[in-house]
Design a protein around this motif. Structure first.
Motif, PDB file in Angstrom:
ATOM      1  N   VAL A 154      23.669   7.473  47.317  1.00 17.99           N
ATOM      2  CA  VAL A 154      24.836   8.254  46.908  1.00 17.99           C
ATOM      3  C   VAL A 154      25.610   8.717  48.141  1.00 17.99           C
ATOM      4  O   VAL A 154      26.842   8.616  48.207  1.00 17.99           O
ATOM      5  N   PHE A 161      24.614   5.463  38.656  1.00 18.10           N
ATOM      6  CA  PHE A 161      25.413   6.548  39.216  1.00 18.10           C
ATOM      7  C   PHE A 161      26.352   6.055  40.312  1.00 18.10           C
ATOM      8  O   PHE A 161      27.522   6.446  40.379  1.00 18.10           O
ATOM      9  N   LYS A 199      25.604   2.994  33.377  1.00 23.61           N
ATOM     10  CA  LYS A 199      24.672   4.097  33.606  1.00 23.61           C
ATOM     11  C   LYS A 199      24.308   4.293  35.078  1.00 23.61           C
ATOM     12  O   LYS A 199      23.736   5.314  35.435  1.00 23.61           O
ATOM     13  N   SER A 232      30.592   6.791  32.012  1.00 22.47           N
ATOM     14  CA  SER A 232      29.529   5.797  31.838  1.00 22.47           C
ATOM     15  C   SER A 232      29.870   4.764  30.775  1.00 22.47           C
ATOM     16  O   SER A 232      29.323   3.650  30.794  1.00 22.47           O
ATOM     17  N   ASP A 290      26.898  17.090  41.284  1.00 28.86           N
ATOM     18  CA  ASP A 290      25.642  16.576  40.733  1.00 28.86           C
ATOM     19  C   ASP A 290      24.604  17.697  40.747  1.00 28.86           C
ATOM     20  O   ASP A 290      23.817  17.821  41.683  1.00 28.86           O
ATOM     21  N   ARG A 316      16.642  13.773  42.019  1.00 26.52           N
ATOM     22  CA  ARG A 316      16.765  12.323  42.160  1.00 26.52           C
ATOM     23  C   ARG A 316      15.839  11.828  43.276  1.00 26.52           C
ATOM     24  O   ARG A 316      15.597  12.545  44.246  1.00 26.52           O
ATOM     25  N   HIS A 343      31.300  14.533  37.102  1.00 31.76           N
ATOM     26  CA  HIS A 343      29.864  14.368  37.284  1.00 31.76           C
ATOM     27  C   HIS A 343      29.386  13.146  36.505  1.00 31.76           C
ATOM     28  O   HIS A 343      30.137  12.574  35.706  1.00 31.76           O
ATOM     29  N   GLN A 344      28.152  12.762  36.740  1.00 29.70           N
ATOM     30  CA  GLN A 344      27.621  11.557  36.106  1.00 29.70           C
ATOM     31  C   GLN A 344      27.694  11.664  34.588  1.00 29.70           C
ATOM     32  O   GLN A 344      27.426  12.712  34.006  1.00 29.70           O
ATOM     33  N   GLU A 384      29.289   4.379  38.888  1.00 27.26           N
ATOM     34  CA  GLU A 384      30.204   5.352  38.279  1.00 27.26           C
ATOM     35  C   GLU A 384      31.019   6.078  39.351  1.00 27.26           C
ATOM     36  O   GLU A 384      32.208   6.351  39.153  1.00 27.26           O
ATOM     37  N   ILE A 385      30.399   6.386  40.479  1.00 25.53           N
ATOM     38  CA  ILE A 385      31.131   7.022  41.583  1.00 25.53           C
ATOM     39  C   ILE A 385      32.269   6.114  42.044  1.00 25.53           C
ATOM     40  O   ILE A 385      33.402   6.573  42.278  1.00 25.53           O
TER      41      ILE A 385
END
Length: 303
Positions: free
Chosen positions: A87, A56, A54, A49, A73, A79, A44-45, A59-60
């Motif tokens: 996303v 998302f 930061k 990081s 998530d 969001r 998960h987020q 990061e994915i």
């Protein structure tokens, strides 16, 4: 030793060495950086990081580079719609899956379905309807539901019936969209109504819908009841989603008492192809912690 016997023993040694070498090479290939895993673990987020930053979506993409093929998530419904869409587009492009997010019905103990109160049911059903729209944006197939706290002034049978009736209403919303709400028994507080695997199994059987199944979180169930593999096996027909975290501490596998290598081997042998959510914290912070996290999953996935 006769020369013929020596040659035979030497050949056998070379052969066994070659086999061992092949096994080591195979294990090394499986565990190399960026290789996929035997099971579909979902970070998960925030887990990466320190390296990915930061954002998302960034990061994915980094999770994908590390070999992960799904994410979770919990707070996805909070969001902005634009971010949800981004996303979803990123996951589709990378061939990744969205794991669970939490149906917005209030906190884990709030608006309890056990009370049978219409206002609580309305909040839950509204959260289900919102979740359908969120799920469409990210192609999500599972959403987490926690029914709430006990309603202590009612008999347990009445509370259970109230929960079942409320969940039937939720299942009616999700069924046409192929979405499964997964009920999560928790260990956070004894005030929570849903705490045990067999209890959740009974409720799912009573609801009788493909859109109402069990989210089995091994961390919570190690605390509540133990006997993980046996209880999963007994309730397997109703388990649709797995989450993990080691105990004590709720950190990554290998940091506590749960033998996750055996648990994951059992899941693989059971034919589980769903997501294994990494619903836990990290034993170390920063880049060092990220490396430790990946190494832990490489270790327990090497069965």
């Amino acid at each position: 030793m006769k020369r013929a016997d020596f040659i035979k023993s030497g050949a056998a040694f070379i052969g066994s060495t070659a086999i061992l070498g092949n096994e080591i090479m195979a294990a090394t290939k499986q565990n190399k950086e960026g290789a996929t895993f035997q099971l579909d673990y979902a970070p998960h987020q925030g887990m990466f990081s320190a390296t990915a930053g930061k954002n998302f979506v960034d990061e994915i993409k980094y999770m994908h580079e590390l070999g992960f093929r799904s994410i979770e998530d919990n707070g996805l419904p909070t969001r902005p719609v634009e971010e949800q869409v981004k996303v979803g587009e990123t996951l589709a492009k990378l061939g990744m899956r969205m794991g669970v997010f939490v149906v917005p019905k209030g906190g884990n103990g709030a608006n309890t379905l056990a009370a049978g109160k219409q206002e609580h049911i309305d909040i839950f059903l509204n959260g289900c309807k919102q979740s359908v729209e969120v799920a469409k944006r990210v192609n999500a197939k599972w959403v987490t539901v926690v029914p709430g706290d006990y309603q202590r002034n009612l008999p347990i049978g009445v509370q259970t019936a109230n929960v079942i009736e409320g969940l039937k209403r939720g299942a009616e919303i999700f069924e046409p969209h192929g979405i499964t709400m997964v009920l999560e028994p928790l260990s956070d507080t004894p005030d929570l109504f849903l705490r045990y695997t067999d209890q959740t199994y009974e409720i799912c059987k009573a609801v009788g819908s493909p859109s109402c199944k069990i989210l089995y979180d091994a961390y919570h169930q190690q605390k509540n009841e133990g006997n993980l593999i046996n209880l999963m096996n007994m309730c397997w027909s109703e388990i649709a989603y797995i989450q993990v975290g080691d105990n004590p501490g709720r950190k990554e596998p290998t940091t506590g008492e749960i033998n996750y290598k055996n648990v994951f081997k059992w899941l693989k042998e059971k034919g589980y192809t769903g997501i294994v959510g990494m619903e836990h914290g990290m034993s170390k912070s920063g880049v060092e912690g990220e490396k430790a996290l990946v190494n832990a999953y490489r270790e327990v996935d090497n069965f």
